[in-house]
Design an enzyme around this catalytic site. Structure first.
Site, PDB file in Angstrom:
ATOM      1  N   LYS A 117      40.491  49.013  31.269  1.00 36.64           N
ATOM      2  CA  LYS A 117      39.516  47.996  31.679  1.00 36.64           C
ATOM      3  C   LYS A 117      40.295  46.800  32.223  1.00 36.64           C
ATOM      4  O   LYS A 117      40.870  46.019  31.466  1.00 36.64           O
ATOM      5  CB  LYS A 117      38.638  47.567  30.509  1.00 36.64           C
ATOM      6  CG  LYS A 117      37.562  46.563  30.903  1.00 36.64           C
ATOM      7  CD  LYS A 117      36.713  46.175  29.710  1.00 36.64           C
ATOM      8  CE  LYS A 117      35.638  45.176  30.127  1.00 36.64           C
ATOM      9  NZ  LYS A 117      36.235  43.932  30.682  1.00 36.64           N
ATOM     10  N   ARG A 138      30.811  40.779  42.607  1.00 29.81           N
ATOM     11  CA  ARG A 138      29.665  41.313  41.885  1.00 29.81           C
ATOM     12  C   ARG A 138      28.530  40.300  41.813  1.00 29.81           C
ATOM     13  O   ARG A 138      27.358  40.655  41.863  1.00 29.81           O
ATOM     14  CB  ARG A 138      30.069  41.734  40.465  1.00 29.81           C
ATOM     15  CG  ARG A 138      28.939  42.451  39.739  1.00 29.81           C
ATOM     16  CD  ARG A 138      29.346  42.927  38.368  1.00 29.81           C
ATOM     17  NE  ARG A 138      29.440  41.816  37.427  1.00 29.81           N
ATOM     18  CZ  ARG A 138      29.655  41.960  36.129  1.00 29.81           C
ATOM     19  NH1 ARG A 138      29.846  43.170  35.635  1.00 29.81           N
ATOM     20  NH2 ARG A 138      29.728  40.922  35.334  1.00 29.81           N
ATOM     21  N   LYS A 293      33.470  56.825  30.236  1.00 29.68           N
ATOM     22  CA  LYS A 293      32.314  57.252  31.029  1.00 29.68           C
ATOM     23  C   LYS A 293      32.094  58.744  30.840  1.00 29.68           C
ATOM     24  O   LYS A 293      33.060  59.515  30.811  1.00 29.68           O
ATOM     25  CB  LYS A 293      32.537  56.974  32.520  1.00 29.68           C
ATOM     26  CG  LYS A 293      32.782  55.522  32.876  1.00 29.68           C
ATOM     27  CD  LYS A 293      33.112  55.375  34.357  1.00 29.68           C
ATOM     28  CE  LYS A 293      33.435  53.930  34.705  1.00 29.68           C
ATOM     29  NZ  LYS A 293      33.845  53.779  36.122  1.00 29.68           N
TER      30      LYS A 293
END
Length: 681
Positions: A117, A138, A293
Site C-alpha cells: 500500500k 482522486r 484483493k
C-alpha cells in the site's frame, strides 16, 4: 442511558470533524492530525452508525469517499469512482474479512492478489488510442483535479502505450510517490536554497504534483506505480484476474511493485503482511500497509461495492514505526487547564522520518502500568506516524541505577498543591487563579459573559496583557488604567476607556457568578448557584470541608473534594482577597438554605429521588423534609440512590429503581422513615 439526542449530537460532531480533516488531507494535502487519529474518528462514526442506522445521513463521510477538490485546477469527472479501501488493523479483522468473502462466494478458499500500500497520491491516467490525454487526482472519488501537464513530466508514466495498444479509451490507475533517495535529495536542495523542507515523501510528492507551474514538477523526481485499471472499452484486452491486469500493465512499461503477488486464504494474507512489515524499511519507497484483493474479477463483480469501498478488497495497515532508546528523564508539563502530564526526555532517535527527543507518557497510571523507570531502555512509537509515545520498556536492559517515577504533589510551575480526584486519571494543579500555566484560561473564563462579564476583553487582548506581564491573575484586571490599555495594539483611547468602564461595571456582580468565575473544576453555573443558595456567604463556603459540602443537594464526593481543594490552596485565597479588595461585591441572597446542624438526623447522607404525584405534599415540601433530616434529593436514579419516593403516575425513574433493586417508598413510608428520629427527640 445515553439519550438519542446526545447520540445524534455526537454523530454530527464526528461528521463535521471528519469532513474538515478530509479537506485538509485530500484537498490541501496538509493533514493536521495523525492517520491513526483520523482512523479512530472514522471507526467511531462507523460503529455509532451501525448501532443507530436510522441516524445515518446522506452527507455522512461514511457515505462518500473524500472531500471536494479545489477550484485551482480544472475538474475532471471519473467515469468509474476511485473508491478508497476499508482498513484492517489486526489479524482478527483480516480473518473476519476472509470469512465474509468465503461466505458470500460460498467457497472454502479464496485466491487473493496482494501488494504494497503506497503512501502517495492516487492518480487516474486516461489513454485514447494509446496516447496519454488526461490525468487527474482522486479528489473526492468522483471528481478530481486535471493535472495532466504535471503528470506528463513524470518519466515512469508512458506518454504512449506499446503496440498493440487498446483502442478507444483505456484508464490506468496507480500511485505517485517520491522515492526515499529523491526525497532526501530534494530536502537537501531546499536547505541549500534556504527554503522550507518537506516533512515526509508523501508531502513532498503532493506539493510537487499540485504545482500550477509544471516546470517545477518536472524538476522534482516523482515516480508512478500502476496497480489497476478503471474504465475501458469492451473490445479491449479481456482479463480474468487482477494479477493478469498487473502483468499486462508491466508489458505496457508501467512500473508495477515487484512485491505484488498472489496468496491463498487468510493464512496467506497474514504471512504476506508479516513479510512486508519485515522489509518495510528497506523498500525504496514509503508504504503504510498492504492491500488484499480477491484475485478473480468475476468474484469481485459478484461481491460488489458499498458506498465508500469495494467489498472485495481491504487495506491492512502497519502499526506505527517503533524503535528503542534511553529514557533520560521524566519531566512534568502543566497544561492550560492545570493538568500535569509526565513527558519522557529521550536520547535522540530517528522514528518515522523525524528525530524524536520527547514522548508523551499520558498520566501517572500509564507510567505505572508500563512499569517505566528513569534510565530504562524504552520502545518509542510515533502513534499515527506523528505523536511520539513510549509504548513499552525493555526490562532486560534496565540498569541498576534506574529510578522510579514519583508524581509530584505540587505544581512544578507555581508550587500550588497538585491533586488527583477519585475516578480521574489526571493530576491537576489547584492554583487555578494563580498558576502561570493556567493564566490565560483563568482570565478568559473569569471575564466571560456568564461569569463576571467584562465586555470587550477578548482572547487577543488577554494575550497582549499576559505577554507584556501586565496581568498575572484576574485581580490585576482591576488595576489596569486607560493609559496602559491605550498603549496596546489595536487599543485606541476610546477602546481603552470603554474597557476600563466595563471592568469597573463588573465589580457589581452576584455570588453565583463570582463562584462560577473562579473556574473551580466541576463547578458549572448550576453548581455555583446551589453553593451560593445554600451558603449565602463566600467566607462560609471557603471554610467548608468536603464532607460538609456533600450535604448540599447534587454535590457529590468528587465535586465536593474539588471545591475543598481549590479553597484550601493559599494562592487561590490570596487572589480572592485581592479581588474583594479591588471592590467586587454582591448582595446577599434573601433566603439561604441551611443544612441542619442536628446530630440525630433520620437520613444523614442518604440520596432520594422523587417521582410521580404525592397525596399530601408537593415535591418541594418533600424535598425540604428530606434535607432537614440530612438527606439530599437528586434528579436521576443510579446505583448511588438510597430510596425512590413514588407517588401516583410515576415515570421511568420508578422502573429504573425496580431494575436496580433500589427501595421504593410511598408518602406514608417516607414520613415514617423521617419520623423515626424526630419522634425520639
Amino acid at each position: 442511558m445515553i439519550s438519542e439526542n446526545t447520540i445524534e449530537e455526537r454523530l454530527q460532531a464526528l461528521r463535521a470533524a471528519i469532513a474538515l480533516h478530509d479537506f485538509h488531507y485530500y484537498v490541501q494535502d496538509a493533514p493536521v492530525i495523525p492517520d491513526a487519529e483520523y482512523d479512530a474518528l472514522f471507526r467511531t462514526l462507523q460503529q455509532l452508525e451501525q448501532q443507530y442506522p436510522h441516524l445515518v445521513t446522506p452527507d455522512s463521510p461514511t457515505q462518500r469517499v473524500g472531500a471536494p477538490p479545489l477550484k485551482v485546477f480544472a475538474q475532471l469527472t471519473h467515469q468509474t469512482p476511485m473508491l478508497s479501501l476499508a482498513n484492517a488493523f489486526s489479524e482478527e479483522e483480516v480473518t473476519a474479512f476472509d470469512r465474509r468473502i468465503r461466505e458470500a462466494l460460498n467457497i472454502d478458499r479464496v485466491d487473493y492478489a496482494v501488494e504494497p500500500k503506497f503512501d502517495g497520491l492516487a492518480i487516474s491516467l486516461i489513454y485514447a488510442n494509446g496516447i496519454l490525454t488526461k490525468g487527474a487526482t482522486r479528489g473526492d472519488g468522483y471528481t478530481g483535479e486535471d493535472i495532466t501537464l504535471n503528470l506528463r513530466t513524470i518519466p515512469s508514466i508512458p506518454l504512449r502505450l506499446q503496440v498493440p495498444f487498446p483502442t478507444g479509451q483505456f484508464e490506468v490507475r496507480g500511485e505517485v510517490v517520491m522515492l526515499k533517495t529523491d526525497f532526501e535529495r530534494l530536502n537537501e536542495q531546499q536547505r541549500k536554497n534556504g527554503e522550507k523542507t518537506f516533512v515526509n515523501p508523501r508531502n513532498a510528492a503532493a506539493g510537487s504534483l499540485r504545482q500550477l507551474d509544471s516546470r517545477i514538477t518536472a524538476m522534482r523526481r516523482l515516480t508512478f506505480f500502476a496497480y489497476g485499471i478503471g474504465a475501458y472499452h469492451e473490445d479491449q484486452p479481456i482479463f480474468s484476474t487482477h494479477s493478469e491486469i498487473l502483468a499486462y500493465l508491466a508489458t505496457q512499461q508501467f512500473l508495477v511493485a515487484r512485491q505484488s503477488s498472489t496468496v491463498m486464504g487468510a493464512n496467506g494474507l497474514l504471512a504476506y503482511y508479516r513479510e512486508m512489515n519485515a522489509v518495510r524499511l528497506s523498500l525504496p519507497y514509503e508504504i503504510d500497509g498492504v492491500v488484499y484483493k480477491v484475485n478473480d474479477l468475476a468474484q469481485q463483480e459478484k461481491l460488489g461495492y458499498v458506498s465508500r469501498a469495494p467489498r472485495f478488497a481491504i487495506a491492512h495497515k502497519f502499526p506505527a514505526q517503533e524503535v528503542s532508546t534511553e529514557l533520560l528523564a521524566i519531566e512534568i508539563q502543566v497544561g492550560r487547564t492545570g493538568a500535569l502530564t509526565p513527558v519522557a526526555r529521550l536520547a535522540p532517535v530517528f522514528v518515522g522520518g523525524v528525530t524524536v527527543t520527547n514522548a508523551t507518557l499520558h498520566n501517572e497510571d500509564e507510567v505505572q502500568r508500563k512499569q517505566i523507570m528513569i534510565g530504562d531502555t524504552v520502545i518509542v512509537r510515533r502513534a499515527g506516524d506523528v505523536i511520539p509515545e513510549v509504548v513499552a520498556v525493555i526490562v532486560e536492559r534496565r540498569p541498576t541505577h534506574a529510578q522510579a517515577f514519583v508524581m509530584p504533589d505540587h505544581c512544578p510551575v507555581c508550587g500550588s498543591k497538585a491533586v488527583r480526584l477519585p475516578d480521574e486519571a489526571v493530576t491537576r494543579c489547584t492554583g487555578g487563579l494563580y498558576c502561570p500555566a493556567q493564566r490565560k484560561q483563568a482570565i478568559l473564563h473569569f471575564a466571560s459573559r456568564r461569569a463576571i462579564d467584562i465586555d470587550g476583553l477578548g482572547e487577543k487582548l488577554v494575550d497582549q496583557l499576559i505577554d507584556r506581564e501586565l496581568v498575572h491573575t484576574p485581580a490585576d484586571l482591576y488595576r489596569l488604567d486607560i493609559d496602559t490599555l491605550a498603549g496596546l495594539e489595536r487599543m485606541a483611547g476610546k477602546s481603552a476607556r470603554n474597557l476600563v468602564t466595563a471592568i469597573e461595571d463588573s465589580k457589581k456582580t452576584t455570588l453565583p457568578r463570582f463562584i462560577y468565575a473562579l473556574g473551580i473544576r466541576h463547578v458549572g453555573e448550576a453548581t455555583a448557584k446551589a453553593l451560593a443558595s445554600h451558603t449565602g456567604d463566600l467566607d462560609r463556603l471557603m471554610d467548608m470541608n468536603a464532607e460538609q459540602l456533600q450535604q448540599i443537594p447534587d454535590i457529590g464526593p468528587i465535586v465536593a473534594q474539588s471545591i475543598a481543594d481549590f479553597f484550601s490552596e493559599a494562592h487561590n485565597r490570596e487572589v480572592i482577597e485581592q479581588l474583594l479588595s479591588c471592590g467586587l461585591q454582591w448582595e446577599k441572597p434573601s433566603h439561604i438554605a441551611q443544612p441542619s446542624s442536628r446530630t440525630n438526623l433520620a437520613v444523614p447522607g442518604k440520596t432520594f429521588v422523587l417521582t410521580g404525584t404525592l397525596p399530601t405534599m408537593t415535591r418541594d415540601q418533600a424535598k425540604n423534609r428530606i434535607e432537614q433530616q440530612g438527606g439530599k434529593v437528586t434528579g436521576s436514579v443510579s446505583s448511588a440512590t438510597s430510596y425512590v419516593v413514588a407517588g401516583s403516575d410515576p415515570g421511568s425513574k420508578y422502573a429504573r429503581a425496580i431494575e436496580l433493586g433500589i427501595p421504593v417508598l410511598d408518602e406514608d413510608q417516607l414520613l415514617s422513615l423521617l419520623r423515626d428520629t424526630s419522634s425520639s427527640e
